[in-house]
Scaffold this motif. Structure first.
Motif, PDB file in Angstrom:
ATOM      1  N   PHE A  57       0.856  -1.165   0.000  1.00  0.00           N
ATOM      2  CA  PHE A  57       0.000   0.000   0.000  1.00  0.00           C
ATOM      3  C   PHE A  57       0.904   1.231   0.000  1.00  0.00           C
ATOM      4  CE2 PHE A  57      -2.784   3.219   1.801  1.00  0.00           C
ATOM      5  CZ  PHE A  57      -3.913   3.027   1.014  1.00  0.00           C
ATOM      6  N   GLU A  60       2.364   7.378   0.164  1.00  0.00           N
ATOM      7  CA  GLU A  60       1.795   8.620  -0.330  1.00  0.00           C
ATOM      8  C   GLU A  60       1.435   8.442  -1.794  1.00  0.00           C
ATOM      9  OE1 GLU A  60       4.416  12.017   0.297  1.00  0.00           O
ATOM     10  OE2 GLU A  60       4.712  11.295   2.341  1.00  0.00           O
ATOM     11  N   LYS A  62      -1.481   8.844  -5.265  1.00  0.00           N
ATOM     12  CA  LYS A  62      -2.807   8.387  -5.669  1.00  0.00           C
ATOM     13  C   LYS A  62      -2.740   7.538  -6.933  1.00  0.00           C
ATOM     14  CE  LYS A  62      -5.261  11.949  -3.338  1.00  0.00           C
ATOM     15  NZ  LYS A  62      -6.341  12.900  -3.308  1.00  0.00           N
ATOM     16  N   GLU A  69     -10.201   8.066  -9.002  1.00  0.00           N
ATOM     17  CA  GLU A  69      -9.254   7.671  -7.975  1.00  0.00           C
ATOM     18  C   GLU A  69      -9.704   6.366  -7.324  1.00  0.00           C
ATOM     19  OE1 GLU A  69      -8.407  10.577  -4.978  1.00  0.00           O
ATOM     20  OE2 GLU A  69      -7.061   9.195  -3.930  1.00  0.00           O
ATOM     21  N   VAL A  71      -8.595   3.107  -4.381  1.00  0.00           N
ATOM     22  CA  VAL A  71      -7.729   2.667  -3.292  1.00  0.00           C
ATOM     23  C   VAL A  71      -7.600   1.160  -3.414  1.00  0.00           C
ATOM     24  CG1 VAL A  71      -7.508   2.426  -0.811  1.00  0.00           C
ATOM     25  CG2 VAL A  71      -8.358   4.552  -1.781  1.00  0.00           C
ATOM     26  N   ARG A  73      -6.172  -2.060  -1.743  1.00  0.00           N
ATOM     27  CA  ARG A  73      -5.592  -2.550  -0.498  1.00  0.00           C
ATOM     28  C   ARG A  73      -5.183  -4.001  -0.576  1.00  0.00           C
ATOM     29  NH1 ARG A  73     -10.280  -0.431   3.237  1.00  0.00           N
ATOM     30  NH2 ARG A  73     -11.317  -1.105   1.342  1.00  0.00           N
ATOM     31  N   TYR A  81     -10.736  -3.797  -9.979  1.00  0.00           N
ATOM     32  CA  TYR A  81     -10.490  -2.734 -10.970  1.00  0.00           C
ATOM     33  C   TYR A  81      -9.888  -3.315 -12.252  1.00  0.00           C
ATOM     34  CZ  TYR A  81     -11.306   0.372  -7.054  1.00  0.00           C
ATOM     35  OH  TYR A  81     -11.877   1.019  -5.997  1.00  0.00           O
ATOM     36  N   ARG A 406      18.248  -7.743  11.423  1.00  0.00           N
ATOM     37  CA  ARG A 406      17.811  -6.371  11.643  1.00  0.00           C
ATOM     38  C   ARG A 406      18.655  -5.369  10.853  1.00  0.00           C
ATOM     39  NH1 ARG A 406      13.614  -6.393  14.707  1.00  0.00           N
ATOM     40  NH2 ARG A 406      13.520  -7.556  16.670  1.00  0.00           N
TER      41      ARG A 406
ATOM     42  N   VAL B   7     -13.675   7.539  -1.599  1.00  0.00           N
ATOM     43  CA  VAL B   7     -12.397   6.856  -1.470  1.00  0.00           C
ATOM     44  C   VAL B   7     -12.203   6.415  -0.031  1.00  0.00           C
ATOM     45  CG1 VAL B   7      -9.924   7.117  -1.648  1.00  0.00           C
ATOM     46  CG2 VAL B   7     -11.416   8.176  -3.340  1.00  0.00           C
ATOM     47  N   ARG B   8     -12.042   5.123   0.141  1.00  0.00           N
ATOM     48  CA  ARG B   8     -11.830   4.632   1.498  1.00  0.00           C
ATOM     49  C   ARG B   8     -10.359   4.341   1.716  1.00  0.00           C
ATOM     50  NH1 ARG B   8     -14.586  -0.559   0.706  1.00  0.00           N
ATOM     51  NH2 ARG B   8     -13.567  -0.152  -1.266  1.00  0.00           N
ATOM     52  N   GLU B   9      -9.811   5.043   2.656  1.00  0.00           N
ATOM     53  CA  GLU B   9      -8.424   4.741   3.028  1.00  0.00           C
ATOM     54  C   GLU B   9      -8.483   3.692   4.125  1.00  0.00           C
ATOM     55  OE1 GLU B   9      -5.258   6.449   2.767  1.00  0.00           O
ATOM     56  OE2 GLU B   9      -5.802   7.815   1.157  1.00  0.00           O
ATOM     57  N   PRO B  10      -7.589   2.728   4.117  1.00  0.00           N
ATOM     58  CA  PRO B  10      -7.578   1.802   5.251  1.00  0.00           C
ATOM     59  C   PRO B  10      -7.223   2.568   6.520  1.00  0.00           C
ATOM     60  CG  PRO B  10      -5.719   1.399   3.785  1.00  0.00           C
ATOM     61  CD  PRO B  10      -6.570   2.439   3.131  1.00  0.00           C
ATOM     62  N   PRO B  18      10.973  -2.462  14.005  1.00  0.00           N
ATOM     63  CA  PRO B  18      12.401  -2.637  13.767  1.00  0.00           C
ATOM     64  C   PRO B  18      13.081  -3.321  14.964  1.00  0.00           C
ATOM     65  CG  PRO B  18      11.836  -0.288  13.955  1.00  0.00           C
ATOM     66  CD  PRO B  18      10.558  -1.061  14.087  1.00  0.00           C
ATOM     67  N   LYS B 365      -2.827  13.615   2.438  1.00  0.00           N
ATOM     68  CA  LYS B 365      -2.391  14.946   1.999  1.00  0.00           C
ATOM     69  C   LYS B 365      -3.142  15.324   0.725  1.00  0.00           C
ATOM     70  CE  LYS B 365       2.266  14.636   3.721  1.00  0.00           C
ATOM     71  NZ  LYS B 365       3.542  14.122   3.253  1.00  0.00           N
ATOM     72  N   VAL B 367      -3.585  16.318  -2.903  1.00  0.00           N
ATOM     73  CA  VAL B 367      -2.770  16.164  -4.115  1.00  0.00           C
ATOM     74  C   VAL B 367      -3.098  17.309  -5.044  1.00  0.00           C
ATOM     75  CG1 VAL B 367      -2.332  14.737  -6.109  1.00  0.00           C
ATOM     76  CG2 VAL B 367      -2.638  13.687  -3.872  1.00  0.00           C
TER      77      VAL B 367
END
Lengths: 520, 368
Positions: A57, A60, A62, A69, A71, A73, A81, A406, B7-10, B18, B365, B367
């Motif tokens: 995912f 940042e 689109k 647009e 999404v 996942r 799609y 690591r 738009v669905r963001e998870p 880490p 954010k 776009v």
């Protein structure tokens, strides 16, 4: 406004820990178009497409499909799609037939009818010109056939945006041609095809446009017809980087390993190595070039005592005094007990060279823990060695007691190479030592290897970057489908020449095999 | 026109951590136990109507309220710990030995056989030496068989060791009939009740002291063996990656066989302590499921013998506490299984949060 793009990416960024895999990438592809994504290994091509197909995912950015647009996942979202990806590693059930694999996992609410399904699959194969026996079981198939099944599988699920990740890496030139015919048919059918590759001639042969990536960044998109091999190379590698690897003339060459008639046959009867003969000298770097999976691994493992060779093979090791030892049939332990200092940096760093869950000290100990008469471990020397390597090779790690898994790829490799060199080897075998490493780490590795050469070590360097092989190695041996197709001088070698040797004789070999089979 | 699709963001995604500071990791574990106790309390209240605090208090009381009870708890703890120590080297080697139950039983069977057949023939000190040797050898052989098959033919050790359990149980039930005392009772009865031949010595008048001492010694041994010996190092490498082991010249088959011999021998000792030390009899339930519980003890402690003292305490506490609440509240034994199940589930689940973190998606954010 013109028709929207079938698939458009804007400002995609993906970060893995400290590694930026994709930075602000834009890309677009139309219906009825073949887009090639070109870039060197590790430039972020696959990561980018994995985000389109729902494996990752994006952090940042689109994604737009047909101007809207979306999404994505999960791979299921991607399929909704109509985006399907064919990965480098196939995901097929071996004991099922092609058709069974193709329809597997589809839940359309209807009663399962294999005959109906078969008809539908047949339609697809006819439409695009696939050549495949749908009733064949996967385990009986060649790599190319398996790939065909994967492609049909994606089409059967109704994908009209197809992403192929390095589809030609495992194919012979003829198979590649067949694949290209199919891809062109898809384009004619108004499908969208994205092909990830780092092979220039294929880009020129198949694509309409090329998007070029370099080190995770989007560089440019050009129309293929207006591009040349030269212009694409420049865009791909950026400003001409002179590698500037210092290559001294080899001195005092001594025969170190003489390999004769080395053949390796797998359990399934596949010939992995065929009559390999060559000599490696102390004081030189012998490069091995070849498409990955051509027998490089088996070759190195045979020398290391990890791979059983066929009868009649001979691997003679000459020590500096000129005494000879036959290595065939010896275990790694037996080789070590004979006092032969043979270092090996395997391709699979964490699966073979190191133990990921152990800390750096314990990993240092892998080669030396047997020392000492007591039944107990001595961690003093390994600790000193670990600290020395961390300091001299600038390994970035919180401490010597950090588990190596690591560490980042470059640091893992420094630990491994550092350990192997610390053994003061007479023979040093390295497989893809800079894969996944940044430039600085790569240079450090090159320098370490060159230094070993100056000390009279015989180095066998399996690489994939031809530029590096040409600048680093004194001789380059080309392996192709388990056979040596040529050994050229590093100073006069040309990329084209090597490329030809890597692929050329496959035709001849295939021809021979067909003849042999006919004779049966 | 199609509707604008929202738009669905998870909401969040899961990422690997880490590295985690040890106090943070232990904080997560402590929180998980607390959450488990609260959750188990709610379940207890809903199911029984009893005050959950009273139930917990009874469990604690059942374990600690008298010297005898403390000894009982200790005995439960060390026997569980003993079997856990036995399975640990195998597990560390990624050899899934779930046959400890059978290995303990066979060790116990060998002990009982020595007591019955040599009880009046050998001097006491010699008899005990013979018992020690026989029990360890029997346990070791029971572990060796699947190990050899694994090494030579790569058979599935999980199934094989499991099946060996059943063979062991059947063997014991056969000998129970052979050794029946009195005839027709279906029990072996107390062996050598009068002569006490082959009964392991009691230390300081405490029936369970010997087990405690032996198992503590074994714990220290196993800790050193795994961490500081070459054998321990080799078996760890084999477990992590057989390819690496071959690469450094370890004889993988030899390590598998050697480690399973050790694993089985310690199971044999557990059988010896149970039959020769405390029970002085044998039945098909002598091992009492410890062979399986031990797997949990070992895993929870991440194969570290010192941590295993704590994890076996936890499980022993539940076992003892459970039998107490079943008598006081007239609750079924199954009820305590529910509670320990809940708590184990939370503890195991907490490992997920130690290895992974949940990242909430930052507000998207704009776009341009």
């Amino acid at each position: 406004m013109s028709k929207p793009y079938a698939l458009e990416l804007k400002g995609i960024t993906k970060v893995f820990g400290s590694i930026v895999a994709n930075k602000d990438v834009d890309m677009s592809v139309k219906r009825g178009e073949i887009l090639a994504i070109l870039g060197e290994n590790g430039s972020g091509k696959t990561t980018l497409m994995n985000m389109v197909s729902g494996i990752y995912f994006p952090d940042e950015g689109k994604i737009f499909v047909d101007g809207k647009e979306v999404v994505i996942r999960s791979p299921k979202d991607a399929f909704d799609y109509k985006i399907g990806m064919i990965h480098q590693h196939f995901k097929l059930v071996d004991v099922f037939t092609a058709t069974e694999n193709i329809v597997l996992g589809i839940n359309d609410g209807e009663k399962f009818n294999i005959k109906e399904a078969q008809k539908k699959v047949k339609e697809i194969t006819d439409r695009y010109g696939f050549q495949i026996d749908l009733n064949k079981k996967i385990y009986e198939m060649s790599v190319s056939e398996k790939q065909t099944v994967e492609i049909i599988k994606v089409l059967y699920r109704g994908a009209d945006i197809l992403i192929l990740d390095e589809p030609t890496a495992v194919l012979t030139p003829q198979e590649t041609q067949k694949l290209f015919v199919v891809l062109r048919n898809m384009r004619a059918d108004n499908k969208t095809v994205v092909i990830i590759t780092h092979k220039l001639h294929e880009v020129l042969a198949i694509s309409d446009r090329v998007s070029i990536m370099r080190k995770g960044k989007y560089i440019d998109t050009v129309i293929t017809a207006e591009a040349t091999e030269q212009s694409l190379t420049e865009a791909m590698v950026g400003e001409k980087v002179s590698l500037n690897i210092e290559r001294k003339e080899p001195e005092n060459l001594q025969e170190r390993l003489v390999i004769k008639d080395l053949s390796v046959t797998a359990h399934d009867g596949k010939q992995l190595l065929k009559d390999v003969c060559f000599t490696a000298y102390g004081g030189e770097i012998l490069g091995i070039a070849g498409i990955s999976g051509s027998g490089q691994k088996e070759l190195l493992e045979s020398v290391a005592g990890l791979q059983r060779a066929d009868k009649g093979a001979s691997i003679i090791y000459f020590d500096p005094e000129g005494n000879e030892v036959q290595l065939v049939g010896k275990t790694p332990k037996a080789i070590r007990n004979l006092g032969i200092a043979l270092s090996f940096v395997p391709e699979d760093r964490l699966g073979m060279g190191l133990v990921g869950n152990m800390d750096i000290i314990d990993n240092m100990m892998l080669r030396s823990y047997k020392k000492g008469k007591t039944e107990f471990l001595d961690r003093k020397q390994p600790r000193a060695l670990a600290e020395e390597i961390i300091e001299s090779l600038e390994v970035v790690t919180p401490s010597a007691t950090t588990p190596v898994r690591r560490l980042s790829g470059g640091n893992v490799q420094k630990v491994l190479v550092g350990r192997e060199i610390s053994l003061n080897p007479r023979v040093l075998m390295v497989a893809y030592p800079v894969r996944g490493l940044d430039i600085n780490s790569s240079y450090m590795i090159y320098n370490l290897i060159s230094k070993q050469k100056d000390q009279g070590v015989s180095i066998i360097f399996v690489g994939e970057d031809l530029d590096v092989l040409i600048e680093l190695c004194d001789r380059i041996m080309v392996i192709n489908s388990g056979e040596i197709t040529g050994i050229v001088d590093g100073k006069s070698a040309k990329k084209e020449e090597l490329g030809l040797l890597m692929t050329k004789s496959t035709h001849e070999i295939e021809g021979d095999e067909e003849v042999a089979e006919d004779a049966k | 026109m199609q509707n604008e699709k929202k738009v669905r963001e998870p909401l969040f995604h899961i990422a690997k951590r880490p590295a985690i500071a040890w106090h943070k990791a232990w904080g997560i574990r402590a929180l998980s136990i607390l959450a488990a106790l609260i959750f188990a309390g709610i379940v207890a209240m809903a199911l029984t109507g009893e005050n959950p605090l009273a139930i917990y208090a009874t469990m604690i009381k059942g374990c600690f309220s008298s010297e005898r009870r403390i000894w009982m708890l200790l005995q439960t703890l060390v026997m569980l710990l003993c079997v856990s120590l036995a399975v640990t080297p195998a597990f560390k080697m990624h050899f899934w030995n779930i046959g400890a139950e059978g290995q303990v039983l066979i060790g116990g069977l060998a002990t009982a056989a020595c007591m019955i057949y040599f009880g009046d023939k050998l001097p006491p000190w010699l008899l005990i030496i013979v018992m020690v040797i026989c029990s360890m050898a029997a346990g070791a052989i029971w572990a060796l068989i699947p190990a050899i098959f694994k090494a030579k033919f790569n058979t599935n050790e999980t199934l094989f060791t499991l099946m060996m359990n059943y063979v062991g149980i059947q063997l014991v039930s056969y000998f129970v009939i052979v050794w029946e005392n009195p005839k027709g009772s279906g029990h072996v009865g107390v062996i050598n009740q009068v002569s006490q031949a082959g009964w392991l010595p009691t230390i300081g008048n405490q029936k369970y002291m010997l087990s405690v001492i032996v198992v503590l010694a074994l714990t220290v041994f196993m800790y050193i063996y795994l961490k500081y010996s070459k054998h321990g190092y080799e078996l760890t490498v084999v477990g992590e990656s057989e390819n690496t082991a071959r690469y450094i010249g370890v004889n993988v088959n030899k390590v598998i066989i050697r480690t399973m011999l050790l694993s089985g021998a310690i199971c044999g000792i557990a059988g010896l302590l149970l039959v020769g030390g405390t029970d002085h009899t044998i039945s098909t339930t002598t091992a009492g499921g410890r062979g399986f519980t031990a797997i949990m003890v070992s895993w929870l402690a991440k194969f570290n013998p010192l941590y295993m003292i704590a994890t076996s305490f936890l499980l022993a506490f539940f076992e003892r506490g459970a039998s107490e609440i079943s008598t006081i509240f007239h609750l079924d034994q199954a009820f305590s299984d529910i509670i320990s199940g809940i708590i184990l589930f939370f503890i195991i689940g907490s490992e997920f949060f130690i290895n992974y973190q949940i990242k909430f998606t930052k507000p998207a954010k704009e776009v341009k």
